[in-house]
Design a protein around this motif. Sequence first.
Motif, PDB file in Angstrom:
ATOM      1  N   ALA A   1       4.720  -1.353   6.907  1.00 41.18           N
ATOM      2  CA  ALA A   1       4.752  -1.114   5.457  1.00 41.18           C
ATOM      3  C   ALA A   1       5.897  -0.164   5.105  1.00 41.18           C
ATOM      4  CB  ALA A   1       3.415  -0.552   4.986  1.00 41.18           C
TER       5      ALA A   1
ATOM      6  N   GLU B   1       8.491   9.228  10.176  1.00 41.20           N
ATOM      7  CA  GLU B   1       7.532   8.651  11.125  1.00 41.20           C
ATOM      8  C   GLU B   1       7.256   9.690  12.213  1.00 41.20           C
ATOM      9  OE1 GLU B   1       5.501   5.934  11.812  1.00 41.20           O
ATOM     10  OE2 GLU B   1       5.068   7.225  13.534  1.00 41.20           O
TER      11      GLU B   1
ATOM     12  N   LEU C   1       1.192   0.457  14.441  1.00 40.47           N
ATOM     13  CA  LEU C   1       0.323  -0.377  15.278  1.00 40.47           C
ATOM     14  C   LEU C   1       1.015  -1.634  15.782  1.00 40.47           C
ATOM     15  CD1 LEU C   1      -3.277  -0.539  13.870  1.00 40.47           C
ATOM     16  CD2 LEU C   1      -2.394   0.535  15.929  1.00 40.47           C
TER      17      LEU C   1
ATOM     18  N   HIS D   1      -1.371  -8.904  18.619  1.00 45.88           N
ATOM     19  CA  HIS D   1      -0.780  -8.745  17.294  1.00 45.88           C
ATOM     20  C   HIS D   1       0.030  -9.997  16.972  1.00 45.88           C
ATOM     21  CE1 HIS D   1      -2.032  -4.655  16.473  1.00 45.88           C
ATOM     22  NE2 HIS D   1      -1.539  -4.844  15.274  1.00 45.88           N
ATOM     23  N   LEU D   2      -0.631 -10.930  16.316  1.00 47.99           N
ATOM     24  CA  LEU D   2      -0.037 -12.237  16.077  1.00 47.99           C
ATOM     25  C   LEU D   2       0.350 -12.361  14.618  1.00 47.99           C
ATOM     26  CD1 LEU D   2      -3.063 -13.767  17.870  1.00 47.99           C
ATOM     27  CD2 LEU D   2      -0.898 -13.118  18.887  1.00 47.99           C
TER      28      LEU D   2
ATOM     29  N   PHE E   1      -3.356  -7.724   7.259  1.00 50.71           N
ATOM     30  CA  PHE E   1      -2.517  -8.095   8.386  1.00 50.71           C
ATOM     31  C   PHE E   1      -1.089  -7.589   8.257  1.00 50.71           C
ATOM     32  CE2 PHE E   1      -5.617 -11.565   9.380  1.00 50.71           C
ATOM     33  CZ  PHE E   1      -5.918 -11.047  10.622  1.00 50.71           C
ATOM     34  N   MET E   2      -0.337  -7.805   9.321  1.00 50.38           N
ATOM     35  CA  MET E   2       1.044  -7.300   9.346  1.00 50.38           C
ATOM     36  C   MET E   2       1.851  -7.829   8.168  1.00 50.38           C
ATOM     37  SD  MET E   2       2.018  -7.394  13.385  1.00 50.38           S
ATOM     38  CE  MET E   2       1.494  -9.055  13.722  1.00 50.38           C
TER      39      MET E   2
ATOM     40  N   SER F   1       1.220  -5.905   5.075  1.00 48.63           N
ATOM     41  CA  SER F   1       1.855  -4.582   5.050  1.00 48.63           C
ATOM     42  C   SER F   1       3.319  -4.701   4.655  1.00 48.63           C
ATOM     43  CB  SER F   1       1.734  -3.902   6.421  1.00 48.63           C
ATOM     44  OG  SER F   1       0.427  -3.414   6.584  1.00 48.63           O
TER      45      SER F   1
HETATM   46  C1  LIG Z   1      -7.213  -4.088  16.901  1.00 44.51           C
HETATM   47  C2  LIG Z   1      -6.268  -4.598  15.864  1.00 44.51           C
HETATM   48  C3  LIG Z   1      -5.729  -5.875  15.979  1.00 44.51           C
HETATM   49  C4  LIG Z   1      -4.858  -6.366  15.010  1.00 44.51           C
HETATM   50  N1  LIG Z   1      -4.343  -7.616  15.138  1.00 44.51           N
HETATM   51  C5  LIG Z   1      -3.507  -8.117  14.203  1.00 44.51           C
HETATM   52  C6  LIG Z   1      -2.969  -9.432  14.326  1.00 44.51           C
HETATM   53  O1  LIG Z   1      -3.239 -10.157  15.270  1.00 44.51           O
HETATM   54  N2  LIG Z   1      -2.123  -9.859  13.352  1.00 44.51           N
HETATM   55  C7  LIG Z   1      -1.795  -9.083  12.271  1.00 44.51           C
HETATM   56  O2  LIG Z   1      -1.005  -9.537  11.430  1.00 44.51           O
HETATM   57  N3  LIG Z   1      -2.271  -7.826  12.137  1.00 44.51           N
HETATM   58  C8  LIG Z   1      -3.131  -7.341  13.069  1.00 44.51           C
HETATM   59  N4  LIG Z   1      -3.630  -6.066  12.939  1.00 44.51           N
HETATM   60  C9  LIG Z   1      -3.264  -5.288  11.731  1.00 44.51           C
HETATM   61  C10 LIG Z   1      -1.887  -4.665  11.856  1.00 44.51           C
HETATM   62  O3  LIG Z   1      -1.850  -3.768  12.942  1.00 44.51           O
HETATM   63  C11 LIG Z   1      -1.594  -3.890  10.592  1.00 44.51           C
HETATM   64  O4  LIG Z   1      -1.843  -4.665   9.439  1.00 44.51           O
HETATM   65  C12 LIG Z   1      -0.162  -3.378  10.466  1.00 44.51           C
HETATM   66  O5  LIG Z   1       0.458  -3.117  11.687  1.00 44.51           O
HETATM   67  C13 LIG Z   1      -0.257  -2.097   9.651  1.00 44.51           C
HETATM   68  O6  LIG Z   1       1.014  -1.600   9.332  1.00 44.51           O
HETATM   69  P1  LIG Z   1       1.132  -0.342   8.382  1.00 44.51           P
HETATM   70  O7  LIG Z   1       2.541   0.003   8.297  1.00 44.51           O
HETATM   71  O8  LIG Z   1       0.368  -0.640   7.143  1.00 44.51           O
HETATM   72  O9  LIG Z   1       0.293   0.806   9.134  1.00 44.51           O
HETATM   73  P2  LIG Z   1       0.574   1.523  10.543  1.00 44.51           P
HETATM   74  O10 LIG Z   1       1.047   0.553  11.539  1.00 44.51           O
HETATM   75  O11 LIG Z   1      -0.670   2.289  10.847  1.00 44.51           O
HETATM   76  O12 LIG Z   1       1.762   2.508  10.210  1.00 44.51           O
HETATM   77  C14 LIG Z   1       1.559   3.777   9.649  1.00 44.51           C
HETATM   78  C15 LIG Z   1       2.534   4.729  10.306  1.00 44.51           C
HETATM   79  O13 LIG Z   1       2.379   6.014   9.726  1.00 44.51           O
HETATM   80  C16 LIG Z   1       2.593   6.976  10.740  1.00 44.51           C
HETATM   81  N5  LIG Z   1       1.970   8.230  10.291  1.00 44.51           N
HETATM   82  C17 LIG Z   1       0.649   8.494  10.106  1.00 44.51           C
HETATM   83  N6  LIG Z   1       0.477   9.759   9.665  1.00 44.51           N
HETATM   84  C18 LIG Z   1       1.719  10.297   9.530  1.00 44.51           C
HETATM   85  C19 LIG Z   1       2.176  11.556   9.106  1.00 44.51           C
HETATM   86  N7  LIG Z   1       1.344  12.521   8.709  1.00 44.51           N
HETATM   87  N8  LIG Z   1       3.521  11.800   9.102  1.00 44.51           N
HETATM   88  C20 LIG Z   1       4.405  10.826   9.494  1.00 44.51           C
HETATM   89  N9  LIG Z   1       3.996   9.602   9.917  1.00 44.51           N
HETATM   90  C21 LIG Z   1       2.670   9.334   9.928  1.00 44.51           C
HETATM   91  C22 LIG Z   1       1.927   6.373  11.960  1.00 44.51           C
HETATM   92  O14 LIG Z   1       2.404   6.946  13.154  1.00 44.51           O
HETATM   93  C23 LIG Z   1       2.311   4.909  11.799  1.00 44.51           C
HETATM   94  O15 LIG Z   1       3.494   4.602  12.481  1.00 44.51           O
HETATM   95  C24 LIG Z   1      -4.511  -5.557  13.898  1.00 44.51           C
HETATM   96  C25 LIG Z   1      -5.032  -4.262  13.795  1.00 44.51           C
HETATM   97  C26 LIG Z   1      -5.907  -3.794  14.749  1.00 44.51           C
HETATM   98  C27 LIG Z   1      -6.486  -2.422  14.617  1.00 44.51           C
END
Ligand SMILES: Cc1cc2nc3c(=O)[nH]c(=O)nc-3n(C[C@H](O)[C@H](O)[C@H](O)COP(=O)(O)OP(=O)(O)OC[C@H]3O[C@@H](n4cnc5c(N)ncnc54)[C@H](O)[C@@H]3O)c2cc1C
Length: 433
Positions: free
Chosen positions: A14, A32, A40, A56-57, A414-415, A418
Amino acid sequence: MLKTDVLIIGGGLAGLAAGSALEGKKDYLAAEREHRPGGLAATLTKGRFRFDYSGHLLHLRWPKTSKLILAALRGNCARLRRDARVYVHKSWTPYPFQANLSGMPDKVKAECVSGFLKAYKAGVRTGDGTETFSRWTRRVLGGGISRHFMLPYNAKLWQYPLERLTTEWCAPFVPVPKPEEVIEGAYGRRSEGLGYNTVFHYPKRGGIGALPNALARGLGGLRLGLEVESVNLKKGVANIRHFGPVYFRRLINTSPLDEFIERAEDAPAEVRRAAARLRHNTVYVLNLGVRGVKSDMHWGYFPGAEFPFYRAGIATNFSRALAPRGCASFYIEIATAGTPLDLASAETAILKGLKACGLLKSSSQVVEKLWLKIPCAYVIYNRERAGALPVIFDWLKTRKAQSIGRYGAWKYSFMEESVKEGLEAAEKLLKRW
Ligand SMILES: Cc1cc2nc3c(=O)[nH]c(=O)nc-3n(C[C@H](O)[C@H](O)[C@H](O)COP(=O)(O)OP(=O)(O)OC[C@H]3O[C@@H](n4cnc5c(N)ncnc54)[C@H](O)[C@@H]3O)c2cc1C
């Protein structure tokens, strides 16, 4: 003193997408806290293996984000047809269970089919999301399917009473078959087309981390190893650990919403109370490098109480490049309500479970392992969530701040979503600057 137009908290998908949409248009800082981008969606290397945070597909649904993701991967992407299975009553049957009962013992099949038909005859298939999961599954899928799969599987995954879990998340994730599909799936042909993930994409090389790495390239405002410790949205200042204050005009948060509110110095008491009502589970992933694996399966679901894990997959069936020649890699997921997991005994139970279902013959096949912990993994759709989110988001609006992504928006997404939210947050901000 550092000043920026936009502070983005988090360099997961995101945050990276938001940064890419602001690049060259506004000055921004994407902070970050880890020393790698991706959140994730990162991929870690251990020995000669590459491991993701479980499977993570890429499920691509929207033209704009699909195009952006595939363009970022520049051909480093395979399109795969799902081979997912369910292990129940010592037998494998294809996923989704409700439409593929063929592998089940006759008695179970009959109970599931007759229960489904009874539920179907009673009418009212959909719900408004406020119904509890335990009630919804019995009403829509029937007693048998609920008892043999839906209830035990979801209890293991959510780690929250299913009588208190609401169902807003179900529509895209729990396929509801037609009666003919249930009957066909039990006594005739395999039903392949149901569910959101029949076809998916995955990088040919580099694991899923290839995607955030590609998005991060060329982002001038991305800074790794910067943790936002506190923010004051009214004053437009954030304090960054070992770095100091950063002044900003707009903020996009992608870190977990409850933690973000805790760090927001100017959050009023009612907003803090709302955030304190949010719940999530924790997932531990055991990644294994293994010799001599024969299965072609992508992943399997395990509702049975004899297995500590709810899901296990074979990542090398998405991409051979994740392991050295002759080896495969497994990911095995255990959910908890937050209580620490005893990793040594969990590992013993996992190996026993993998042998019981035939995925592993002997523990001596294991040549590498890596435990990963996802503290905030699935946000819980409890009744409190629906009341708490508007209180928090209404306040953020008054501060012109956006909270997006799977954890920033506090949802089951999902990814690709985001990425979409990152682009949209940046566009909204540019439009109303
Ligand atoms: C078990 C599991 C399986 C999954 N499988 C799939 C799948 O097969 N396909 C799919 O599309 N999605 C899947 N997902 C969902 C996917 O992981 C997420 O939708 C996506 O990666 C989230 O991205 P994001 O940027 O929203 O959040 P995040 O990836 O959580 O990114 C947030 C970032 O903020 C950073 N952060 C947090 N606090 C701070 C702070 N105070 N200061 C600075 N940085 C900070 C973290 O380190 C992190 O890098 C799965 C999730 C889980 C839990």
